[in-house]
Design an enzyme around this catalytic site. Structure first.
Site, PDB file in Angstrom:
ATOM      1  N   HIS A  49       0.812  -1.220   0.000  1.00  0.00           N
ATOM      2  CA  HIS A  49       0.000   0.000   0.000  1.00  0.00           C
ATOM      3  C   HIS A  49       0.847   1.272   0.000  1.00  0.00           C
ATOM      4  CE1 HIS A  49      -3.739  -2.277   0.773  1.00  0.00           C
ATOM      5  NE2 HIS A  49      -2.946  -3.064   1.451  1.00  0.00           N
ATOM      6  N   ASP A  55      -5.774  -1.732  -4.499  1.00  0.00           N
ATOM      7  CA  ASP A  55      -6.260  -2.681  -3.502  1.00  0.00           C
ATOM      8  C   ASP A  55      -6.872  -3.885  -4.207  1.00  0.00           C
ATOM      9  OD1 ASP A  55      -5.599  -1.035  -1.405  1.00  0.00           O
ATOM     10  OD2 ASP A  55      -7.657  -0.470  -0.905  1.00  0.00           O
ATOM     11  N   HIS A  59      -8.008  -7.353   0.399  1.00  0.00           N
ATOM     12  CA  HIS A  59      -7.682  -6.343   1.417  1.00  0.00           C
ATOM     13  C   HIS A  59      -8.835  -6.130   2.394  1.00  0.00           C
ATOM     14  CE1 HIS A  59      -5.967  -2.898   3.329  1.00  0.00           C
ATOM     15  NE2 HIS A  59      -6.701  -1.996   2.715  1.00  0.00           N
ATOM     16  N   HIS A 160     -15.073   0.715   0.978  1.00  0.00           N
ATOM     17  CA  HIS A 160     -14.434  -0.516   0.537  1.00  0.00           C
ATOM     18  C   HIS A 160     -15.462  -1.644   0.398  1.00  0.00           C
ATOM     19  CE1 HIS A 160     -10.530   1.327   1.718  1.00  0.00           C
ATOM     20  NE2 HIS A 160     -10.019   0.491   0.825  1.00  0.00           N
TER      21      HIS A 160
END
Length: 208
Positions: A49, A55, A59, A160
């Protein structure tokens, strides 16, 4: 004539800003040029990262794709850079509407006049509803010039989780300082790192 090219990747170095607790970049020499050695050889350690990175779904969820397993298609092709400079803690739909007509499958948002060169937890992130709004318009990859699509203090990682639910990909820690708003070709391929939760990328934009 070569098309104009924008390098939107920060330098990966020991002092590169990163989330507290992440492994910083470090390089050591394992061999040096000498009468008995024909080459210099180095070895590196770092969190995937550090710097501009992609990503992987791994993750933020278990049992899903690692960096080596994601399709490359989202990371290569038509892209729009949208300016939302000074948008505050969250990138909201109203910050993007002015440039939302006929969106290509990739959208990068510039939040900063100049990208941070030291760790700053007060960065702009995506509101979860903005991620959903972009996906509904055919966007398959989003990115931004800050460390994360979620705020530094978030424990639920709502944006996310939207990426996971909607099967979107993401690029973080880009440098968009000198990139005008508009359409480009994005090239930002992740490395084929087995089992990794993310991959560094050398992200570039090319004029169409």
């Amino acid at each position: 004539m070569n098309k104009a090219l924008w390098d939107i990747s920060p330098v990966v170095a020991p002092d590169a800003p990163l989330f507290p607790g992440d492994e910083p970049y470090a390089l050591k020499w394992t061999a040096r040029l000498s009468p008995g050695c024909p080459v210099n050889l180095s070895a590196i350690t770092m969190s995937p990262h550090v710097g501009a990175h992609a990503d992987a779904p791994l993750h933020y969820a278990d049992g899903v794709a690692s960096a080596a397993e994601v399709s490359l298609d989202p990371y290569l092709g038509p892209c729009r850079v949208i300016h939302a400079i000074g948008c505050g803690p969250l990138i909201r739909v109203e910050h993007l509407r002015h440039a939302a007509e006929n969106l290509p499958p990739r959208v990068l948002v510039r939040c900063n006049e100049r990208a941070d060169t030291v760790w700053n937890p007060d960065f702009s992130a995506y509101a979860p509803e903005t991620v959903e709004w972009l996906a509904a318009r055919g966007v398959r990859l989003i990115g931004l010039d800050t460390p994360s699509v979620d705020p530094a203090t978030s424990k639920t990682l709502d944006s996310h989780q939207q990426l996971l639910r909607l099967d979107l990909r993401v690029l973080e820690n880009l440098v968009l300082d000198d990139v005008p708003e508009g359409d480009y070709e994005l090239i930002a391929l992740p490395l084929k790192l087995a089992g990794a939760c993310a991959s560094p990328v050398r992200a570039v934009l090319r004029a169409l």
